[in-house]
Design a protein around this motif. Structure first.
Motif, mmCIF file in Angstrom:
data_model
loop_
_atom_site.group_PDB
_atom_site.id
_atom_site.type_symbol
_atom_site.label_atom_id
_atom_site.label_comp_id
_atom_site.label_asym_id
_atom_site.label_seq_id
_atom_site.Cartn_x
_atom_site.Cartn_y
_atom_site.Cartn_z
ATOM 1 N N CYS A 114 0.833 -1.210 0.000
ATOM 2 C CA CYS A 114 0.000 0.000 0.000
ATOM 3 C C CYS A 114 0.870 1.264 0.000
ATOM 4 N N ALA A 115 1.941 1.248 0.791
ATOM 5 C CA ALA A 115 2.844 2.407 0.843
ATOM 6 C C ALA A 115 3.564 2.594 -0.484
ATOM 7 N N SER A 116 3.876 1.501 -1.166
ATOM 8 C CA SER A 116 4.521 1.601 -2.483
ATOM 9 C C SER A 116 3.601 2.293 -3.476
ATOM 10 N N ILE A 117 2.338 1.937 -3.436
ATOM 11 C CA ILE A 117 1.354 2.578 -4.318
ATOM 12 C C ILE A 117 1.135 4.025 -3.896
ATOM 13 N N ASP A 118 0.989 4.250 -2.602
ATOM 14 C CA ASP A 118 0.678 5.573 -2.073
ATOM 15 C C ASP A 118 1.809 6.581 -2.313
ATOM 16 N N THR A 119 3.048 6.152 -2.151
ATOM 17 C CA THR A 119 4.183 7.075 -2.301
ATOM 18 C C THR A 119 4.794 7.022 -3.701
ATOM 19 N N ARG A 120 4.288 6.105 -4.519
ATOM 20 C CA ARG A 120 4.795 5.916 -5.883
ATOM 21 C C ARG A 120 6.296 5.612 -5.892
ATOM 22 N N SER A 121 6.734 4.858 -4.904
ATOM 23 C CA SER A 121 8.130 4.431 -4.792
ATOM 24 C C SER A 121 8.162 3.184 -3.913
ATOM 25 N N ASN A 122 9.341 2.636 -3.687
ATOM 26 C CA ASN A 122 9.448 1.494 -2.791
ATOM 27 C C ASN A 122 8.861 1.870 -1.435
ATOM 28 N N GLY A 123 7.926 1.095 -0.944
ATOM 29 C CA GLY A 123 7.234 1.413 0.302
ATOM 30 C C GLY A 123 8.033 1.150 1.565
ATOM 31 N N MET A 124 9.271 0.691 1.420
ATOM 32 C CA MET A 124 10.122 0.448 2.591
ATOM 33 C C MET A 124 11.135 1.587 2.693
ATOM 34 N N PHE A 125 11.257 2.124 3.887
ATOM 35 C CA PHE A 125 12.189 3.206 4.172
ATOM 36 C C PHE A 125 13.365 2.630 4.938
ATOM 37 N N ALA A 126 14.570 2.889 4.467
ATOM 38 C CA ALA A 126 15.776 2.424 5.147
ATOM 39 C C ALA A 126 16.671 3.635 5.398
ATOM 40 N N GLN A 127 17.201 3.713 6.600
ATOM 41 C CA GLN A 127 18.050 4.846 6.960
ATOM 42 C C GLN A 127 19.133 4.376 7.917
ATOM 43 N N ILE A 128 20.327 4.914 7.738
ATOM 44 C CA ILE A 128 21.429 4.596 8.642
ATOM 45 C C ILE A 128 21.201 5.358 9.944
ATOM 46 N N ARG A 129 21.256 4.641 11.045
ATOM 47 C CA ARG A 129 21.137 5.236 12.378
ATOM 48 C C ARG A 129 22.348 4.830 13.202
ATOM 49 N N VAL A 130 22.587 5.566 14.248
ATOM 50 C CA VAL A 130 23.684 5.250 15.148
ATOM 51 C C VAL A 130 23.095 4.643 16.406
ATOM 52 N N GLY A 131 23.562 3.454 16.751
ATOM 53 C CA GLY A 131 23.067 2.734 17.918
ATOM 54 C C GLY A 131 24.038 2.806 19.074
ATOM 55 N N LYS A 132 23.917 1.839 19.937
ATOM 56 C CA LYS A 132 24.739 1.763 21.135
ATOM 57 C C LYS A 132 26.225 1.704 20.770
ATOM 58 N N ASN A 133 27.011 2.405 21.531
ATOM 59 C CA ASN A 133 28.468 2.466 21.329
ATOM 60 C C ASN A 133 28.850 3.011 19.958
ATOM 61 N N GLY A 134 27.995 3.825 19.364
ATOM 62 C CA GLY A 134 28.301 4.456 18.082
ATOM 63 C C GLY A 134 28.231 3.532 16.883
ATOM 64 N N ARG A 135 27.687 2.340 17.074
ATOM 65 C CA ARG A 135 27.588 1.365 15.982
ATOM 66 C C ARG A 135 26.460 1.754 15.031
ATOM 67 N N GLU A 136 26.767 1.825 13.748
ATOM 68 C CA GLU A 136 25.766 2.173 12.747
ATOM 69 C C GLU A 136 24.990 0.927 12.307
ATOM 70 N N PHE A 137 23.705 1.128 12.022
ATOM 71 C CA PHE A 137 22.871 0.058 11.478
ATOM 72 C C PHE A 137 21.810 0.687 10.595
ATOM 73 N N THR A 138 21.206 -0.110 9.757
ATOM 74 C CA THR A 138 20.154 0.369 8.863
ATOM 75 C C THR A 138 18.808 0.031 9.469
ATOM 76 N N ILE A 139 18.046 1.060 9.781
ATOM 77 C CA ILE A 139 16.711 0.859 10.353
ATOM 78 C C ILE A 139 15.705 0.733 9.210
ATOM 79 N N LEU A 140 14.728 -0.117 9.392
ATOM 80 C CA LEU A 140 13.685 -0.327 8.392
ATOM 81 C C LEU A 140 12.347 0.166 8.925
ATOM 82 N N LYS A 141 11.608 0.848 8.081
ATOM 83 C CA LYS A 141 10.256 1.310 8.407
ATOM 84 C C LYS A 141 9.427 1.307 7.127
ATOM 85 N N ILE A 142 8.118 1.376 7.301
ATOM 86 C CA ILE A 142 7.224 1.553 6.161
ATOM 87 C C ILE A 142 7.256 3.040 5.802
#
Length: 114
Positions: A37-65
């Motif tokens: 639904c988000a893919s149709i609604d936003t006219r792009s891939n409906g999954m959002f991925a972003q680099i975040r900084v976690g514990k001890n400064g470790r980077e990871f890619t967070i996933l959201k709709i």
């Protein structure tokens, strides 16, 4: 994770893995439908991925709709409640916290668990 010995870290990881797996079994269908639904609604891939900084400064890619459309006329990454980039469906996903469900994948694979 500071303060935990090897056995305690293993138990914590198994706890996180098991609960994330159960969460994905129960909500996987909802994540898939929301993504489509988000893919149709936003006219792009409906999954959002972003680099975040976690514990001890470790980077990871967070996933959201994805709940927002891309816009060339907005010069900020900051989102306000009445941001015009948020789609009506995206607003519903945010209110119901459906946009956060893909983070179960982050926990399942260990990127959000220390």
């Amino acid at each position: 994770m500071s303060g935990l010995n090897v056995g305690q870290r293993f138990i914590k990881r198994m706890f996180d893995f098991t609960l994330a797996a159960l969460g994905l079994l129960c909500t996987g269908w909802l994540i898939l439908i929301a993504w489509l639904c988000a893919s149709i609604d936003t006219r792009s891939n409906g999954m959002f991925a972003q680099i975040r900084v976690g514990k001890n400064g470790r980077e990871f890619t967070i996933l959201k709709i994805k709940t927002m459309r891309h816009s060339d006329w907005v010069d900020t990454d900051v989102t306000t409640v009445d941001d015009p980039r948020i789609t009506p469906l995206g607003r519903l996903f945010r209110e119901a916290k459906i946009d956060e469900l893909p983070q179960l994948l982050n926990v399942f694979f260990g990127s959000m668990s220390s």
